[in-house]
Write a protein that holds these residues in place. Structure first.
Motif, mmCIF file in Angstrom:
data_model
loop_
_atom_site.group_PDB
_atom_site.id
_atom_site.type_symbol
_atom_site.label_atom_id
_atom_site.label_comp_id
_atom_site.label_asym_id
_atom_site.label_seq_id
_atom_site.Cartn_x
_atom_site.Cartn_y
_atom_site.Cartn_z
ATOM 1 N N SER A 1 -0.145 -13.367 -3.662
ATOM 2 C CA SER A 1 0.498 -13.832 -4.890
ATOM 3 C C SER A 1 0.646 -12.666 -5.863
ATOM 4 O O SER A 1 0.002 -11.648 -5.722
ATOM 5 N N HIS A 2 1.479 -12.828 -6.808
ATOM 6 C CA HIS A 2 1.604 -11.866 -7.898
ATOM 7 C C HIS A 2 1.668 -12.663 -9.202
ATOM 8 O O HIS A 2 1.429 -13.866 -9.204
ATOM 9 N N ALA A 3 1.974 -12.026 -10.269
ATOM 10 C CA ALA A 3 1.863 -12.650 -11.588
ATOM 11 C C ALA A 3 2.596 -13.985 -11.689
ATOM 12 O O ALA A 3 2.127 -14.901 -12.345
ATOM 13 N N SER A 4 3.729 -14.145 -11.047
ATOM 14 C CA SER A 4 4.491 -15.387 -11.192
ATOM 15 C C SER A 4 4.392 -16.286 -9.966
ATOM 16 O O SER A 4 5.188 -17.191 -9.801
ATOM 17 N N GLY A 5 3.439 -16.064 -9.093
ATOM 18 C CA GLY A 5 3.283 -16.920 -7.925
ATOM 19 C C GLY A 5 3.393 -16.139 -6.634
ATOM 20 O O GLY A 5 2.970 -14.993 -6.556
ATOM 21 N N GLN A 6 3.951 -16.758 -5.624
ATOM 22 C CA GLN A 6 4.069 -16.145 -4.309
ATOM 23 C C GLN A 6 5.184 -15.106 -4.276
ATOM 24 O O GLN A 6 6.233 -15.307 -4.873
ATOM 25 N N LEU A 7 4.931 -14.028 -3.549
ATOM 26 C CA LEU A 7 6.016 -13.068 -3.305
ATOM 27 C C LEU A 7 6.938 -13.699 -2.270
ATOM 28 O O LEU A 7 6.475 -14.170 -1.231
ATOM 29 N N PRO A 8 8.203 -13.722 -2.538
ATOM 30 C CA PRO A 8 9.118 -14.328 -1.571
ATOM 31 C C PRO A 8 9.389 -13.395 -0.397
ATOM 32 O O PRO A 8 9.247 -12.173 -0.508
ATOM 33 N N TRP A 9 9.774 -13.984 0.701
ATOM 34 C CA TRP A 9 10.219 -13.179 1.842
ATOM 35 C C TRP A 9 11.635 -12.702 1.550
ATOM 36 O O TRP A 9 12.388 -13.385 0.840
ATOM 37 N N PRO A 10 12.021 -11.561 2.082
ATOM 38 C CA PRO A 10 13.419 -11.125 1.914
ATOM 39 C C PRO A 10 14.369 -12.185 2.490
ATOM 40 O O PRO A 10 13.998 -12.954 3.386
ATOM 41 N N SER B 1 0.574 3.672 -9.932
ATOM 42 C CA SER B 1 1.085 5.033 -9.742
ATOM 43 C C SER B 1 0.158 5.826 -8.830
ATOM 44 O O SER B 1 0.606 6.709 -8.107
ATOM 45 N N ALA B 2 -1.134 5.507 -8.850
ATOM 46 C CA ALA B 2 -2.100 6.163 -7.955
ATOM 47 C C ALA B 2 -3.320 5.262 -7.801
ATOM 48 O O ALA B 2 -3.800 4.686 -8.783
ATOM 49 N N PHE B 3 -3.771 5.124 -6.565
ATOM 50 C CA PHE B 3 -5.021 4.423 -6.311
ATOM 51 C C PHE B 3 -6.160 5.403 -6.561
ATOM 52 O O PHE B 3 -6.052 6.577 -6.260
ATOM 53 N N ARG B 4 -7.248 4.923 -7.066
ATOM 54 C CA ARG B 4 -8.422 5.767 -7.306
ATOM 55 C C ARG B 4 -9.420 5.581 -6.180
ATOM 56 O O ARG B 4 -9.892 4.476 -5.947
ATOM 57 N N GLY B 5 -9.722 6.653 -5.474
ATOM 58 C CA GLY B 5 -10.737 6.622 -4.431
ATOM 59 C C GLY B 5 -10.279 6.091 -3.095
ATOM 60 O O GLY B 5 -10.503 6.708 -2.069
ATOM 61 N N HIS B 6 -9.640 4.934 -3.090
ATOM 62 C CA HIS B 6 -9.190 4.323 -1.841
ATOM 63 C C HIS B 6 -8.134 3.258 -2.143
ATOM 64 O O HIS B 6 -7.958 2.864 -3.296
ATOM 65 N N VAL B 7 -7.483 2.800 -1.092
ATOM 66 C CA VAL B 7 -6.539 1.689 -1.208
ATOM 67 C C VAL B 7 -7.312 0.425 -0.841
ATOM 68 O O VAL B 7 -7.810 0.317 0.286
ATOM 69 N N PRO B 8 -7.447 -0.520 -1.756
ATOM 70 C CA PRO B 8 -8.183 -1.741 -1.431
ATOM 71 C C PRO B 8 -7.517 -2.514 -0.290
ATOM 72 O O PRO B 8 -6.300 -2.709 -0.290
ATOM 73 N N ALA B 9 -8.317 -2.949 0.658
ATOM 74 C CA ALA B 9 -7.790 -3.675 1.815
ATOM 75 C C ALA B 9 -7.070 -4.957 1.407
ATOM 76 O O ALA B 9 -6.166 -5.405 2.102
ATOM 77 N N ARG B 10 -7.447 -5.522 0.287
ATOM 78 C CA ARG B 10 -6.854 -6.785 -0.135
ATOM 79 C C ARG B 10 -5.750 -6.595 -1.187
ATOM 80 O O ARG B 10 -5.316 -7.564 -1.802
ATOM 81 N N HIS B 11 -5.292 -5.358 -1.360
ATOM 82 C CA HIS B 11 -4.234 -5.142 -2.347
ATOM 83 C C HIS B 11 -2.993 -5.932 -1.941
ATOM 84 O O HIS B 11 -2.577 -5.886 -0.775
ATOM 85 N N PRO B 12 -2.385 -6.675 -2.875
ATOM 86 C CA PRO B 12 -1.265 -7.545 -2.504
ATOM 87 C C PRO B 12 -0.064 -6.823 -1.896
ATOM 88 O O PRO B 12 0.562 -7.350 -0.974
ATOM 89 N N ASP C 1 -14.558 -1.626 0.492
ATOM 90 C CA ASP C 1 -13.434 -2.543 0.630
ATOM 91 C C ASP C 1 -12.117 -1.806 0.824
ATOM 92 O O ASP C 1 -11.054 -2.343 0.590
ATOM 93 N N GLY C 2 -12.186 -0.553 1.276
ATOM 94 C CA GLY C 2 -10.982 0.227 1.523
ATOM 95 C C GLY C 2 -10.256 -0.228 2.782
ATOM 96 O O GLY C 2 -10.842 -0.824 3.682
ATOM 97 N N PHE C 3 -8.981 0.062 2.827
ATOM 98 C CA PHE C 3 -8.135 -0.308 3.958
ATOM 99 C C PHE C 3 -8.665 0.264 5.263
ATOM 100 O O PHE C 3 -8.774 -0.435 6.256
#
Length: 174
Positions: free
Chosen positions: A5-14, A42-53, A136-138
């Protein structure tokens, strides 16, 4: 894999899966992809979170057959990943796999095999890089040995076909 999800709900599929040269005048659905890319800092700090949307969405795009779109979103995450980090290597491998999947759809099996080989090289280079403490990094949550074995199996086939595409999310769940 659930769509994040993002701020306004689900991300739609293309609205459609873009395939260069086949889209009958249609361009990619950039408006939908821009919503996912807007979630990338603009930049992740330390790692990319595995659960990043945006990361999860990029992997899910690949698994739903939106290979070109997956590359676009994963490249945005890659660009924000820490320089010289292990996540950048794994993300590059995932981007190469999405690109190879696209080539398989386009019936360019030799190009797909080359890209799968490049992805395998990237994954092998991860073993020479110092692993971070469990977090929790990717990279820490991704089953790299399973993906390495799958790529080796695909590359061991005499000829790849459209059916040989790789679902990244299925590897994460296994």
């Amino acid at each position: 894999m659930n769509v994040p999800s993002h701020a306004s709900g689900q991300l739609p599929w293309p609205q459609w899966a873009y395939v260069p040269g086949e889209a009958a005048g249609l361009d990619a659905d950039y408006q939908t992809l821009d919503m996912a890319k807007a979630l990338v800092p603009s930049a992740f700090r330390g790692h990319v979170p595995a659960r990043h949307p945006a990361l999860r969405y990029g992997l899910a795009l690949n698994d739903r057959g939106y290979f070109w779109e997956a590359q676009e979103v994963l490249e945005a995450v890659w660009a924000a990943a820490p320089q010289n980090g292990r996540e950048r290597i794994l993300l590059r491998a995932c981007i190469l796999i999405a690109n190879a999947n696209l080539r398989l759809r386009m019936q360019k099996s030799h190009s797909a095999a080359r890209l799968f080989g490049e992805a395998l090289t990237e994954l092998r280079s991860l073993t020479s890089r110092k692993a971070a403490p469990a977090g929790d990094g990717f990279v820490e949550s991704f089953p790299i040995p399973a993906l390495t074995a799958l790529l080796q199996a695909k590359l061991g086939r005499p000829q790849l076909s459209k059916a040989d595409w790789i679902a990244l999310g299925a590897i994460v769940r296994s």
